[in-house]
Design a protein around this motif. Sequence first.
Motif, PDB file in Angstrom:
ATOM      1  N   ASP A 148      45.336 -41.376   3.102  1.00  0.00           N
ATOM      2  CA  ASP A 148      45.154 -41.507   4.551  1.00  0.00           C
ATOM      3  C   ASP A 148      46.498 -41.443   5.283  1.00  0.00           C
ATOM      4  N   GLN A 149      47.549 -41.047   4.546  1.00  0.00           N
ATOM      5  CA  GLN A 149      48.871 -40.881   5.137  1.00  0.00           C
ATOM      6  C   GLN A 149      49.366 -39.456   4.898  1.00  0.00           C
ATOM      7  N   PRO A 150      50.106 -38.867   5.848  1.00  0.00           N
ATOM      8  CA  PRO A 150      50.672 -37.538   5.600  1.00  0.00           C
ATOM      9  C   PRO A 150      51.820 -37.622   4.598  1.00  0.00           C
ATOM     10  N   TYR A 151      52.097 -36.521   3.916  1.00  0.00           N
ATOM     11  CA  TYR A 151      53.208 -36.433   2.962  1.00  0.00           C
ATOM     12  C   TYR A 151      53.161 -37.575   1.928  1.00  0.00           C
ATOM     13  N   ALA A 152      51.966 -37.905   1.473  1.00  0.00           N
ATOM     14  CA  ALA A 152      51.828 -39.009   0.521  1.00  0.00           C
ATOM     15  C   ALA A 152      52.226 -38.602  -0.893  1.00  0.00           C
ATOM     16  N   PHE A 153      52.189 -37.291  -1.193  1.00  0.00           N
ATOM     17  CA  PHE A 153      52.426 -36.832  -2.557  1.00  0.00           C
ATOM     18  C   PHE A 153      53.551 -35.815  -2.609  1.00  0.00           C
ATOM     19  N   ASP A 154      54.150 -35.678  -3.787  1.00  0.00           N
ATOM     20  CA  ASP A 154      55.260 -34.747  -3.966  1.00  0.00           C
ATOM     21  C   ASP A 154      55.123 -34.034  -5.310  1.00  0.00           C
ATOM     22  N   GLU A 155      56.198 -33.364  -5.746  1.00  0.00           N
ATOM     23  CA  GLU A 155      56.146 -32.611  -6.995  1.00  0.00           C
ATOM     24  C   GLU A 155      55.886 -33.520  -8.192  1.00  0.00           C
ATOM     25  N   HIS A 156      56.412 -34.726  -8.139  1.00  0.00           N
ATOM     26  CA  HIS A 156      56.174 -35.654  -9.241  1.00  0.00           C
ATOM     27  C   HIS A 156      54.692 -36.038  -9.300  1.00  0.00           C
ATOM     28  N   SER A 157      54.065 -36.181  -8.142  1.00  0.00           N
ATOM     29  CA  SER A 157      52.630 -36.465  -8.097  1.00  0.00           C
ATOM     30  C   SER A 157      51.854 -35.352  -8.778  1.00  0.00           C
ATOM     31  N   GLU A 158      52.248 -34.104  -8.494  1.00  0.00           N
ATOM     32  CA  GLU A 158      51.602 -32.953  -9.129  1.00  0.00           C
ATOM     33  C   GLU A 158      51.754 -33.032 -10.641  1.00  0.00           C
ATOM     34  N   GLU A 159      52.958 -33.391 -11.086  1.00  0.00           N
ATOM     35  CA  GLU A 159      53.220 -33.451 -12.522  1.00  0.00           C
ATOM     36  C   GLU A 159      52.357 -34.509 -13.195  1.00  0.00           C
ATOM     37  N   VAL A 160      52.293 -35.689 -12.593  1.00  0.00           N
ATOM     38  CA  VAL A 160      51.502 -36.775 -13.173  1.00  0.00           C
ATOM     39  C   VAL A 160      50.029 -36.396 -13.228  1.00  0.00           C
ATOM     40  N   LEU A 161      49.493 -35.867 -12.115  1.00  0.00           N
ATOM     41  CA  LEU A 161      48.080 -35.517 -12.060  1.00  0.00           C
ATOM     42  C   LEU A 161      47.760 -34.357 -13.006  1.00  0.00           C
ATOM     43  N   SER A 162      48.682 -33.404 -13.118  1.00  0.00           N
ATOM     44  CA  SER A 162      48.476 -32.276 -14.035  1.00  0.00           C
ATOM     45  C   SER A 162      48.461 -32.745 -15.486  1.00  0.00           C
ATOM     46  N   LEU A 163      49.320 -33.705 -15.801  1.00  0.00           N
ATOM     47  CA  LEU A 163      49.330 -34.244 -17.157  1.00  0.00           C
ATOM     48  C   LEU A 163      48.034 -34.991 -17.463  1.00  0.00           C
ATOM     49  N   LEU A 164      47.543 -35.738 -16.485  1.00  0.00           N
ATOM     50  CA  LEU A 164      46.264 -36.419 -16.654  1.00  0.00           C
ATOM     51  C   LEU A 164      45.143 -35.415 -16.880  1.00  0.00           C
ATOM     52  N   ALA A 165      45.154 -34.351 -16.073  1.00  0.00           N
ATOM     53  CA  ALA A 165      44.119 -33.317 -16.186  1.00  0.00           C
ATOM     54  C   ALA A 165      44.184 -32.639 -17.543  1.00  0.00           C
ATOM     55  N   GLY A 166      45.396 -32.401 -18.023  1.00  0.00           N
ATOM     56  CA  GLY A 166      45.554 -31.744 -19.307  1.00  0.00           C
ATOM     57  C   GLY A 166      45.000 -32.574 -20.452  1.00  0.00           C
ATOM     58  N   SER A 167      45.188 -33.892 -20.382  1.00  0.00           N
ATOM     59  CA  SER A 167      44.692 -34.760 -21.453  1.00  0.00           C
ATOM     60  C   SER A 167      43.184 -34.934 -21.392  1.00  0.00           C
ATOM     61  N   ALA A 168      42.602 -34.671 -20.212  1.00  0.00           N
ATOM     62  CA  ALA A 168      41.168 -34.891 -20.031  1.00  0.00           C
ATOM     63  C   ALA A 168      40.322 -33.636 -20.209  1.00  0.00           C
ATOM     64  N   ALA A 169      40.876 -32.467 -19.900  1.00  0.00           N
ATOM     65  CA  ALA A 169      40.068 -31.243 -19.822  1.00  0.00           C
ATOM     66  C   ALA A 169      39.356 -30.904 -21.122  1.00  0.00           C
ATOM     67  N   LEU A 170      40.077 -30.972 -22.228  1.00  0.00           N
ATOM     68  CA  LEU A 170      39.483 -30.579 -23.508  1.00  0.00           C
ATOM     69  C   LEU A 170      38.359 -31.530 -23.906  1.00  0.00           C
ATOM     70  N   ILE A 171      38.554 -32.813 -23.630  1.00  0.00           N
ATOM     71  CA  ILE A 171      37.511 -33.795 -23.945  1.00  0.00           C
ATOM     72  C   ILE A 171      36.270 -33.510 -23.110  1.00  0.00           C
ATOM     73  N   LEU A 172      36.458 -33.247 -21.817  1.00  0.00           N
ATOM     74  CA  LEU A 172      35.323 -32.951 -20.949  1.00  0.00           C
ATOM     75  C   LEU A 172      34.616 -31.668 -21.379  1.00  0.00           C
ATOM     76  N   ALA A 173      35.388 -30.663 -21.775  1.00  0.00           N
ATOM     77  CA  ALA A 173      34.788 -29.403 -22.231  1.00  0.00           C
ATOM     78  C   ALA A 173      33.943 -29.634 -23.474  1.00  0.00           C
ATOM     79  N   ASN A 174      34.433 -30.464 -24.383  1.00  0.00           N
ATOM     80  CA  ASN A 174      33.669 -30.766 -25.593  1.00  0.00           C
ATOM     81  C   ASN A 174      32.399 -31.543 -25.275  1.00  0.00           C
ATOM     82  N   LEU A 175      32.481 -32.482 -24.315  1.00  0.00           N
ATOM     83  CA  LEU A 175      31.296 -33.222 -23.899  1.00  0.00           C
ATOM     84  C   LEU A 175      30.262 -32.272 -23.290  1.00  0.00           C
TER      85      LEU A 175
END
Length: 248
Positions: A148-175
């Motif tokens: 609910d705030q502008p400019y809340a995220f940055d490149e590090h936010s992208e990195e953290v979220l991308s790493l989370l997505a990477g660890s989750a995607a294969l498990i979700l695909a298998n499910l």
Amino acid sequence: MTQKHPRAAELPEIFARVTGLLLTEPVVDRAVANLAQAAHQSLAGSAGAGGTLIDAQGRPTSTASTNSLVQEADRLQYELGDGPCLSAWASARAVRVDDLRVEQRWPEWSAAAARLGLLSCISVPLLVPDVTGHGGPEPIGAMKVYSDQPYAFDEHSEEVLSLLAGSAALILANLQARERAATLSEALKGALHSRSVIDLAKGVLMERLHVTERSALQVMITRARAQGVLLSGVAQGILDQTEIDRTP
């Protein structure tokens, strides 16, 4: 705007928690909901998060949100066919929006999301390896975090979220694959059961009417058309009536 991000030492703990949550969930929808909650908790400034699995036509097949604001923002994306979540999925790249009040890539969606009180967001694709070996990773969906705030995220936010997505995607695909296999198995069981019922009913009619197998089947087909029901339904009715007739 100064952000408080997870320290590098905390990231393995976050990934382990997310993986543990997903591995303990046998159902895709609940796993996606857990992923959304983990994303919300992992980024400072988050007002809510969501996860979505998307089919090849861009239609959401499983979606979860941590609150009604995210649910509405996502609903608008699917309704309009446009927005950062769909763009992250289609491009297989992270998409960050710093201020939705001035964002012009998806003007209709951005204006509507800003009216909801969401001012910035970040979306990353859920990528699984291409099993054919002929292309890059395949996006099966996306996860997103809103603020609910502008400019809340940055490149590090992208990195953290991308790493989370990477660890989750294969498990979700298998499910997903496991659920599809289970659905197919149930459909196959149903088909085999229907075939068995039809064969039994044919035998009953052949004995009762003294007709050939082909004639017995034709009798059942005629009844099914006249009654507007499936052939298996007619067959089950014949067997049920036979059981009644045999009851003293």
